[in-house]
Design an enzyme around this catalytic site. Structure first.
Site, PDB file in Angstrom:
ATOM      1  N   ASP A 230       0.862  -1.193   0.000  1.00 19.61           N
ATOM      2  CA  ASP A 230       0.000   0.000   0.000  1.00 19.61           C
ATOM      3  C   ASP A 230       0.891   1.234   0.000  1.00 19.61           C
ATOM      4  O   ASP A 230       2.024   1.194   0.479  1.00 19.61           O
ATOM      5  CB  ASP A 230      -0.911   0.017   1.236  1.00 19.61           C
TER       6      ASP A 230
ATOM      7  N   ARG B 117     -24.553 -12.675  -4.058  1.00 15.72           N
ATOM      8  CA  ARG B 117     -25.621 -11.875  -3.446  1.00 15.72           C
ATOM      9  C   ARG B 117     -26.993 -12.374  -3.910  1.00 15.72           C
ATOM     10  O   ARG B 117     -27.918 -12.558  -3.111  1.00 15.72           O
ATOM     11  CB  ARG B 117     -25.451 -10.397  -3.831  1.00 15.72           C
TER      12      ARG B 117
ATOM     13  N   HIS C  64     -20.612  -4.562 -13.895  1.00 16.99           N
ATOM     14  CA  HIS C  64     -20.831  -4.529 -12.446  1.00 16.99           C
ATOM     15  C   HIS C  64     -21.452  -3.183 -12.099  1.00 16.99           C
ATOM     16  O   HIS C  64     -20.787  -2.245 -11.715  1.00 16.99           O
ATOM     17  CB  HIS C  64     -19.492  -4.699 -11.729  1.00 16.99           C
TER      18      HIS C  64
END
Ligand code: A3D
Length: 320
Positions: free
Chosen positions: A33, A151, A175
């Site tokens: 990161d 989902r 998406h």
């Protein structure tokens, strides 16, 4: 020899990915990161859980791209997530800039890896990643369909009181709010969703509500969390893709993949079922869609095309 997975982005999804990969002992993990100390702190925390959980994957945190060298898999979550009221598309400008840096880091340090992108707006960011990095299209893929499908399956299992592992499904397209749950490719305990509607096991209205909730599944969680977006289910979905590649499982998974004529689309990343094995995206499966699904898929593809046009306007390098 032990495998290596590098995670670019050590935020909510990145940290969860690292933990899941370690628990499964799928590979050694490098957590990267740009935020000072974040990756090192999370890596140390997860590594210290090995004394309790008993895994033997190594995990290090870094802000140096050289540490991702020779990764088998790279999973990208670097970027900014949504806040309440934002659409995924609102993230385009800022995440494009981030993905350009990430593409450079990968191209320079680990150009032969299998790369899974999770950063939103997914379909356009994964397309930009491929254009910036010039890695082969079979080695760059986006995670979205597995999450959207999971989902959808969850909401169906709750409504129909059927265990989730007795439901198979495919959610295709981009998406976003135009994603396409399929009726004939959703099988609940041996029966297709179309059949269940015909048999009045579920009303068309109820199904519409579930489809709408699936399309807005991410926003529902953003609204609860207020400071970020979903991360447990997205991380689990990314791990399934990495595992299919590393173990050569050749699973058929709905992913954002580069289409080269399949579904009559050329040169665009869209959510379709693909086979993932040791060669990356080994095959794009062209499944039969009914007229309504074909139309919805078209609308979804148009939405991705339009957003990619906006991306081109932001960064003319994407036209090369
Ligand atoms: P978050 O917890 O903010 O983590 C993102 C991390 O990226 C932060 O730690 C940043 O420091 C880091 N970062 C920023 N710039 C760079 C850079 N240039 N290089 C390396 N790292 C950098 O977000 P999150 O983990 O919740 O979400 C990450 C991304 O995934 C966001 O874009 C979300 O919108 C997206 N997301 C996608 C899905 C899909 O299904 C596709 C689902 C949920 C979230």
């Amino acid at each position: 020899m032990k495998k290596k997975i590098s995670l670019i982005g050590a935020g909510q999804i990145g940290g969860t990915l690292a933990h899941l990969i370690a628990l499964k002992e799928l590979a050694d993990v490098v957590l990267f990161d740009v935020a000072e100390g974040l990756a090192k702190g999370k890596a140390l925390d997860i590594a210290q859980s090995s004394g309790v959980s008993g895994f033997n994957s190594s995990i290090i945190g870094t802000n140096n791209y050289e540490d991702i060298k020779n990764s088998d898999v790279i999973i990208i979550t670097a970027g900014v997530p949504r806040k309440p009221g934002m659409s995924r598309d609102d993230l385009l400008g800022i995440n494009l800039k981030i993905i350009k840096q990430v593409a450079e880091g990968i191209k320079t340090n680990s150009p032969n890896s299998f790369v899974i992108c999770i950063t939103n707006p997914l379909d356009v960011i994964v397309m930009a990643l491929q254009k910036y990095s010039k890695l082969s299209t079979s080695n760059i893929v986006g995670m979205a369909g597995i999450l959207d499908t999971s989902r959808f399956k969850y909401f169906l299992s709750q409504e129909l009181k059927v265990p989730i592992n007795k439901i198979n499904s495919l959610v295709l397209g981009g998406h976003g709010d135009t994603m396409v749950p399929t009726f004939n490719h959703t099988i609940v305990d041996g029966k297709s969703l179309s059949q269940l509607v015909k048999d009045k096991k579920i009303s068309a209205e109820k199904l519409d509500t579930i489809i709408d909730r699936t399309r807005k599944g991410g926003a529902e969680i953003v609204k609860f969390l207020k400071t970020g977006s979903a991360f447990y289910a997205p991380a689990a979905s990314g791990v399934e893709m990495a595992e299919s590649y590393i173990k050569n499982l050749k699973k058929t998974l709905p992913c954002a993949a580069y289409l080269n004529g399949e579904y009559n689309i050329k040169g665009l990343y869209v959510g379709v079922p693909v086979v993932i094995g040791k060669n990356g995206v080994e095959k794009v499966l062209e499944i039969e869609l009914n007229e309504e699904e074909k139309n919805n898929f078209k609308i979804s593809v148009q939405a991705v095309e339009e957003l990619f046009e906006s991306a081109r306007k932001i960064d003319p390098d994407l036209s090369n």
